[in-house]
Enzyme design. Structure first.
Site, mmCIF file in Angstrom:
data_model
loop_
_atom_site.group_PDB
_atom_site.id
_atom_site.type_symbol
_atom_site.label_atom_id
_atom_site.label_comp_id
_atom_site.label_asym_id
_atom_site.label_seq_id
_atom_site.Cartn_x
_atom_site.Cartn_y
_atom_site.Cartn_z
ATOM 1 N N SER A 281 -13.373 -4.871 2.589
ATOM 2 C CA SER A 281 -14.388 -4.204 1.756
ATOM 3 C C SER A 281 -15.811 -4.604 2.155
ATOM 4 C CB SER A 281 -14.151 -4.496 0.269
ATOM 5 O OG SER A 281 -12.962 -3.920 -0.183
ATOM 6 N N PRO A 282 -16.155 -4.568 3.454
ATOM 7 C CA PRO A 282 -17.521 -4.924 3.847
ATOM 8 C C PRO A 282 -18.556 -3.918 3.363
ATOM 9 C CG PRO A 282 -16.348 -4.016 5.713
ATOM 10 C CD PRO A 282 -15.321 -4.198 4.622
ATOM 11 N N LEU A 283 -18.079 -2.785 2.847
ATOM 12 C CA LEU A 283 -18.980 -1.784 2.277
ATOM 13 C C LEU A 283 -18.929 -1.790 0.753
ATOM 14 C CD1 LEU A 283 -18.293 1.167 4.746
ATOM 15 C CD2 LEU A 283 -20.189 -0.450 4.749
ATOM 16 N N GLY A 284 -18.465 -2.901 0.176
ATOM 17 C CA GLY A 284 -18.417 -2.981 -1.281
ATOM 18 C C GLY A 284 -17.604 -1.866 -1.890
ATOM 19 N N ARG A 285 -16.425 -1.591 -1.277
ATOM 20 C CA ARG A 285 -15.547 -0.491 -1.705
ATOM 21 C C ARG A 285 -16.272 0.852 -1.674
ATOM 22 N NH1 ARG A 285 -14.157 -4.559 -5.559
ATOM 23 N NH2 ARG A 285 -12.300 -5.647 -4.852
ATOM 24 N N GLY A 286 -17.154 0.995 -0.699
ATOM 25 C CA GLY A 286 -17.872 2.255 -0.516
ATOM 26 C C GLY A 286 -19.171 2.342 -1.277
ATOM 27 N N PHE A 287 -19.404 1.430 -2.203
ATOM 28 C CA PHE A 287 -20.605 1.486 -3.036
ATOM 29 C C PHE A 287 -21.866 1.329 -2.200
ATOM 30 C CE2 PHE A 287 -23.075 -0.306 -6.818
ATOM 31 C CZ PHE A 287 -23.202 0.932 -7.421
ATOM 32 N N TYR B 139 0.842 -1.194 0.000
ATOM 33 C CA TYR B 139 0.000 0.000 0.000
ATOM 34 C C TYR B 139 0.879 1.245 0.000
ATOM 35 C CZ TYR B 139 -3.677 -3.256 1.622
ATOM 36 O OH TYR B 139 -4.564 -4.305 1.765
ATOM 37 N N HIS C 103 -0.416 -12.066 1.371
ATOM 38 C CA HIS C 103 -1.397 -11.204 0.715
ATOM 39 C C HIS C 103 -2.124 -11.912 -0.429
ATOM 40 C CE1 HIS C 103 -2.094 -6.625 -0.084
ATOM 41 N NE2 HIS C 103 -3.213 -7.301 -0.103
#
Length: 323
Positions: free
Chosen positions: A203-209, A56, A124
């Site tokens: 990504s539990p928020l779907g990458r913010g979507f 990162y 990773h």
């Protein structure tokens, strides 16, 4: 903040963690001061499970996290990762699981972090050219040397999870999982539970979507990789927005935000789940942490479970995902 146990070796983390990747790369420009303030606020809220990786920002994220926790190491359960290598071209990446690379990577990570050990060390991505038993064998040497406390894998198949766990106990698997991505449900999660391994959904928020803040691929700023997300493409957008709108309606009934509803659903999947929603904003970590206090009814869970799966692949290039 609830504490959850991952694996059988004694790893305990906050039920909700903090993914730090976006503070340094991939989600547009970052602000170091705001990012450090976000980490400090997370710790104040009991969110002690911090996630970073050597790739990162080409090491910059580890340096940032190390700076943020320098005077509060005892409050943190720190996870980092190795295995994805990058060339001069930002799009050029490969996977390296050679034992010698494992040993080199941890020393570089510890130097950047300013620490003498990390709590959880993940591979990773699985290197398809190196038997995972060899990679995990080298990782186990790091535990014996005191450089690492617990071992993890990221995006590994059920078969490779079994192989790895036969060499050294694996405490956690990190894989994408959300109302927008439930591929791990069929084989991976049952394998984890059979072996007593914890699950860390990224990504539990779907990458913010799933927050409802993005309505098209044009809503992202410069340097944000999500503008190329297949699920934001013109052919998939309408169907996927319908999923988001259904979550928004249920969240409104519950008087919570869509993000909180999405995180609460992940938390409700089991006490062996510890999601790590990423953010670089203080107000967002406060919003995410509050999701730990939401209890969904059986009916609400059933409604969310019944939502259709999204259209489109989760990455434009799935070559590095071990399925």
């Amino acid at each position: 903040m609830e504490i959850r146990k991952l694996g059988s070796e004694g790893l305990e983390v906050s039920a909700i963690g903090l993914g730090c990747m976006g503070m340094s790369e991939f989600y547009g420009e970052g602000d170091e001061a705001e990012s450090i303030a976000t980490i400090h606020r997370a710790l104040e809220l009991g969110v002690n499970f911090l996630d970073t990786a050597d790739m990162y920002g080409r090491g910059a994220n580890e340096e940032l996290v190390g700076k943020a926790i320098a005077d509060r190491r005892d409050q943190v359960v720190l996870a980092t990762k190795f295995g994805i290598t990058r060339g001069d071209d930002p799009r050029e990446r490969s996977v390296d699981g050679r034992p010698e690379y494992v040993r080199e990577s941890i020393d570089r990570s510890l130097t950047r972090l300013g620490l003498d050990h990390v709590d959880l060390y993940y591979q990773h991505r699985v290197d398809q050219t190196v038997p995972i038993e060899e990679t995990v064998g080298a990782m186990s040497e790091l535990v014996q040397a005191g450089k690492v406390r617990f071992l993890g894998l990221s995006e590994a198949s059920a078969e490779n999870i079994r192989k790895a766990n036969s060499v050294h106990p694996i405490s956690a698997l990190q894989t994408e999982f959300s109302l927008f991505e439930r591929g791990a449900t069929e084989k991976v999660i049952p394998t984890l539970r059979e072996l007593g391994i914890g699950f860390v959904p990224y990504s539990p928020l779907g990458r913010g979507f799933l927050t409802g803040r993005f309505r098209s691929g044009n809503d992202f700023g410069s340097g944000d990789f999500r503008e190329h997300d297949p699920r934001m493409s013109e052919e998939n957008l309408a169907a996927n927005l319908a999923i988001v709108e259904a979550i928004e309606k249920l969240a409104a009934k519950h008087e919570v935000t869509p993000a909180q509803m999405a995180i609460a659903w992940v938390l409700a999947q089991g006490e062996d789940f510890a999601p790590i929603p990423g953010t670089k904003k203080v107000n967002r970590i406060e919003e995410n942490a509050a999701a730990a206090g939401i209890e969904l009814s059986g009916q609400e869970l059933a409604e969310l479970d019944a939502l259709p799966r999204p259209q489109g692949a989760r990455y434009a290039n799935m070559a590095s995902i071990d399925e």
